[in-house]
Design an enzyme around this catalytic site. Structure first.
Site, PDB file in Angstrom:
ATOM      1  N   GLU A 432      37.224  34.895  25.574  1.00 27.75           N
ATOM      2  CA  GLU A 432      36.567  35.440  26.030  1.00 27.75           C
ATOM      3  C   GLU A 432      35.830  36.779  24.777  1.00 27.75           C
ATOM      4  O   GLU A 432      36.424  37.239  24.105  1.00 27.75           O
ATOM      5  CB  GLU A 432      37.040  37.109  26.820  1.00 27.75           C
ATOM      6  CG  GLU A 432      36.121  37.460  27.590  1.00 27.75           C
ATOM      7  CD  GLU A 432      37.100  38.503  28.971  1.00 27.75           C
ATOM      8  OE1 GLU A 432      38.127  38.039  28.406  1.00 27.75           O
ATOM      9  OE2 GLU A 432      36.376  39.959  29.182  1.00 27.75           O
ATOM     10  N   ASP A 510      40.906  39.036  27.812  1.00 29.44           N
ATOM     11  CA  ASP A 510      41.764  40.359  27.907  1.00 29.44           C
ATOM     12  C   ASP A 510      42.523  40.378  29.342  1.00 29.44           C
ATOM     13  O   ASP A 510      42.572  39.543  29.951  1.00 29.44           O
ATOM     14  CB  ASP A 510      40.620  40.692  28.448  1.00 29.44           C
ATOM     15  CG  ASP A 510      39.614  41.461  27.546  1.00 29.44           C
ATOM     16  OD1 ASP A 510      40.356  41.109  26.300  1.00 29.44           O
ATOM     17  OD2 ASP A 510      38.241  42.147  27.141  1.00 29.44           O
ATOM     18  N   ASP A 512      42.689  42.145  31.785  1.00 28.93           N
ATOM     19  CA  ASP A 512      42.520  43.361  32.882  1.00 28.93           C
ATOM     20  C   ASP A 512      41.720  42.155  34.041  1.00 28.93           C
ATOM     21  O   ASP A 512      41.898  41.277  33.825  1.00 28.93           O
ATOM     22  CB  ASP A 512      40.959  44.292  32.314  1.00 28.93           C
ATOM     23  CG  ASP A 512      40.309  43.337  31.843  1.00 28.93           C
ATOM     24  OD1 ASP A 512      40.096  42.222  31.870  1.00 28.93           O
ATOM     25  OD2 ASP A 512      39.235  44.605  31.221  1.00 28.93           O
ATOM     26  N   ASP A 514      38.280  41.897  34.704  1.00 33.99           N
ATOM     27  CA  ASP A 514      38.014  41.387  33.987  1.00 33.99           C
ATOM     28  C   ASP A 514      37.757  40.000  33.564  1.00 33.99           C
ATOM     29  O   ASP A 514      37.932  38.820  33.516  1.00 33.99           O
ATOM     30  CB  ASP A 514      36.005  41.942  33.052  1.00 33.99           C
ATOM     31  CG  ASP A 514      35.494  42.702  33.900  1.00 33.99           C
ATOM     32  OD1 ASP A 514      35.033  42.556  35.584  1.00 33.99           O
ATOM     33  OD2 ASP A 514      34.576  43.239  33.208  1.00 33.99           O
TER      34      ASP A 514
END
Ligand code: 0RA
Length: 644
Positions: A432, A510, A512, A514
């Site tokens: 990402e 990541d 998280d 997102d």
């Protein structure tokens, strides 16, 4: 061969077929000794109860996961016979439970329609259980027998009186056989039992988990009962898709001795969702019943469209694919002697079934279209749109292929390739963002690890038409980097997987919300457009740590809060804790140490536990309907049902 030798080999073959052999080679009987095999034990017992139900003797089945991880199944069928078995000299119950191949039924004329993936019978479950008890309510009495690792502990005992009929089996899987995974997943069992209730309408199947309570303090419990069978199954699968017609088209009948049940509906999506079953077993790899369905559907819709005059202005031909865009369908057949082929033995080989299904579908659809001209018009319009979109997609594909030939070596400029040439040794990380991509590029072992950075959120393919997908730059980069081409005119999703340049395709995002959203977008793309990649076990998800705990020269990484707290306790006062909000906050050597180094990393392999459920979840996560998606994300870790 002497008579003795012949007798010796016959005996030894028999010996090999016994319960000992099941324990020696469990995978031959239940597929594997991991999660699949463990859950298979439950299906094997339940299948016998379903057989009782199909024969009209049973309408309730309950499954209980007990505290000690044993499982109890109970049905209100006739009860396993307990009388003396003349040939074996012991109770029929003992024969059913301890002889491989004795199977369930003694009467051969009613064919067993269920019978699990391998149809191995309850004796196999017994052989693989530390302990099993069978309790039978029959002829006004209760009988019971106990077994250990497949051997009876004592003869069948009469233990009381009863005014019911039925069979209760409790078994504890043998931990020396199921070494890695020996706890049951409520979700996996519930999903299968719900499926069985759709496939066998009228039966009530319940599941209770004695290990967990809900908010009201009751044990987690569900009850499945389907009045309309496949029609309700379709509604359940398409819960978050928007139908373009009012009713589910359904048909049930028998053709040339093959019972055929079909239910289908068209929705506004662009994907095809066909699910097929033989004797209640999901045939992932399809087979003759599925090709029969496709043929019947294409034939009938083509004929209808042509005679309707609606195609007159169309400048190109309609292809098979066009009839299945936005189609959700279930085909369920019962076959007396199914031949299963293919890698996972889930492809039906019986030739005769193809024409039975194709004839059944042709007749049903022809009648349906005649009786519902409005729906018929809607379907033909949808088919025309699909054909036009396919032409646009074909152009986009040709453009990608032309472009990729022109660029150097045909590889995308953003790809940092590895030097190794053997795909079996190579890995590619789909990362990402460009900054994390840069870190990964520095941190990797360039000999065998390639990096492909992806820009932000890739296209949501669940909501995009095919040509948009093929026009998308990030997606084209994935295709060209992996080396696989993008379908053919006849089969838009055909994948030449033998050209795959990396045998491990690792999604690295990541840790998280997102990041999980982006991994889900990538996974959705892979699931819809490169399913074989997932099915063949090439797709992984990297798991970067959430925390770095430091004290002086000591440092350790943590992947969750518990781990973090434990490390802080171990290190004592004065720890410094860093929370990684994204991959970008790690430096190259940290990323290598924790997430990329094969010696220390943990990667989750993405497996499709249940294709039907995976399809439903992707359409829910990525489709239009928001409330169920929110509920799902709130209730589940993102990949709970994808089981990485
Ligand atoms: C053998 C013969 C009959 C039924 C069964 C087995 C049977 C097995 C299981 C396993 C779980 N539930 C079951 N229910 C029945 C036929 C019985 C008869 O002819 O009376």
């Amino acid at each position: 061969m002497s008579e003795n030798q012949a007798k010796y080999s016959a005996d030894s073959i028999q010996a090999l077929e016994g319960m000992e052999h099941v324990r020696m080679r469990p995978s031959m009987y239940i597929g594997d000794v991991g999660s699949r095999g463990l859950h298979h034990l439950v299906y094997e017992v339940v299948d016998n109860s379903i057989d009782e139900a199909m024969a009209g003797h049973c309408d309730r089945i309950s499954v209980t996961i007990n505290k000690d991880n044993s499982v109890t199944t109970e049905d209100n069928g006739r009860g396993i016979p307990v009388g003396m078995h003349k040939k074996e000299g012991v109770s029929a119950l003992e024969v059913v439970m301890t002889k491989i191949g004795a199977g369930g039924k003694f009467d051969k004329d009613s064919y067993k329609v269920s019978g699990g993936l391998h149809g191995v019978g309850v004796s196999c479950v017994n052989a693989l259980s530390e302990k099993l008890t069978a309790t039978v309510h029959r002829d006004g009495k209760i009988y019971a027998q106990e077994y250990q690792r497949g051997k009876s502990v004592e003869p069948v005992k009469e233990i009381g009186k009863s005014d019911k009929n039925g069979t209760i089996v409790t078994f504890l899987p043998d931990k020396t056989i199921f070494k890695d995974i020996n706890t049951y997943s409520y979700d996996i069992l519930a999903t299968r039992l719900r499926e069985l209730s759709f496939l066998n309408k009228g039966i009530t199947i319940s599941i209770t988990d004695m290990r967990n309570k809900d908010e009201e303090g009751n044990f987690v419990n569900e009850e499945f009962h389907s009045k309309e069978g496949l029609v309700e199954f379709i509604k359940f699968l398409d819960e978050t898709r928007e139908p373009i017609m009012k009713d589910v088209i359904a048909f049930e009948g028998e053709k040339n001795g093959v019972p055929v049940e079909v239910a289908m509906i068209y929705n506004t999506s662009y994907s095809e969702n066909l699910h097929s079953y033989v004797n209640n077993i999901n045939t992932h790899e399809g087979g003759t019943h599925l090709s029969g369905f496709r043929r019947g559907l294409t034939h009938t819709l083509k004929k209808y469209s042509e005679s309707s005059g609606m195609l007159d202005k169309l400048k190109f031909d309609i292809a098979g694919d066009d009839f299945r865009e936005g189609l959700t369908a279930i085909i369920s057949v019962k076959v007396a002697e199914p031949q299963f082929e293919g890698q996972t033995k889930t492809k039906l080989g019986n030739k005769e079934v193809s024409s039975s299904v194709s004839q059944a579908v042709s007749e049903m659809l022809r009648d349906y279209l005649e009786e519902h001209p409005d729906d018929a018009k809607i379907i033909v319009q949808k088919v025309i749109l699909a054909a036009q979109a396919r032409h646009a997609a074909q152009k986009a594909r040709e453009m990608v292929q032309r472009k990729s030939v022109m660029s150097i070596g045909g590889l995308p400029g953003k790809l940092s390739d590895c030097s190794e040439q053997d795909p079996a040794k190579c890995e590619v990380f789909l990362v990402e963002g460009d900054s994390a991509g840069g870190t990964a590029k520095q941190g990797r072992d360039r000999a065998f690890q390639a990096i492909l950075p992806l820009r932000g959120k890739i296209l949501n393919v669940e909501k995009a038409m095919q040509h948009k997908v093929f026009e998308n730059e990030e997606i084209r980069n994935i295709f060209t980097a992996l080396g696989v081409t993008i379908g053919t005119e006849e089969d838009s999703k055909a994948l030449n997987i033998e050209k795959l340049r990396y045998h491990k395709v690792v999604i690295m995002c990541d840790a998280d919300i997102d990041g999980s959203h982006i991994s889900t977008l990538i996974l959705t793309f892979l699931f819809r457009y490169m399913k074989e990649l997932v099915e063949n076990g090439h797709v992984y998800i990297a798991t970067p740590p959430l925390y770095l705990v430091k004290k002086g020269a000591k440092k350790e990484y943590a992947w969750d809060n518990d781990q973090r707290d434990n490390i802080m306790m171990k290190f004592g006062d004065g720890c410094k804790v860093q929370r990684y909000k994204g991959l970008g906050e790690m430096n190259a050597s940290q990323l290598w140490d924790t997430t990329m180094n094969p010696e220390f990393r943990t990667m989750r392999k993405v497996v499709i536990e249940n294709g039907v459920e995976a399809d439903r979840i992707f359409s829910m996560l990525m489709g239009d309907d928001v409330p169920p998606r929110r509920e799902f994300i709130e209730n589940n870790a993102l990949y709970a049902n994808i089981d990485a």
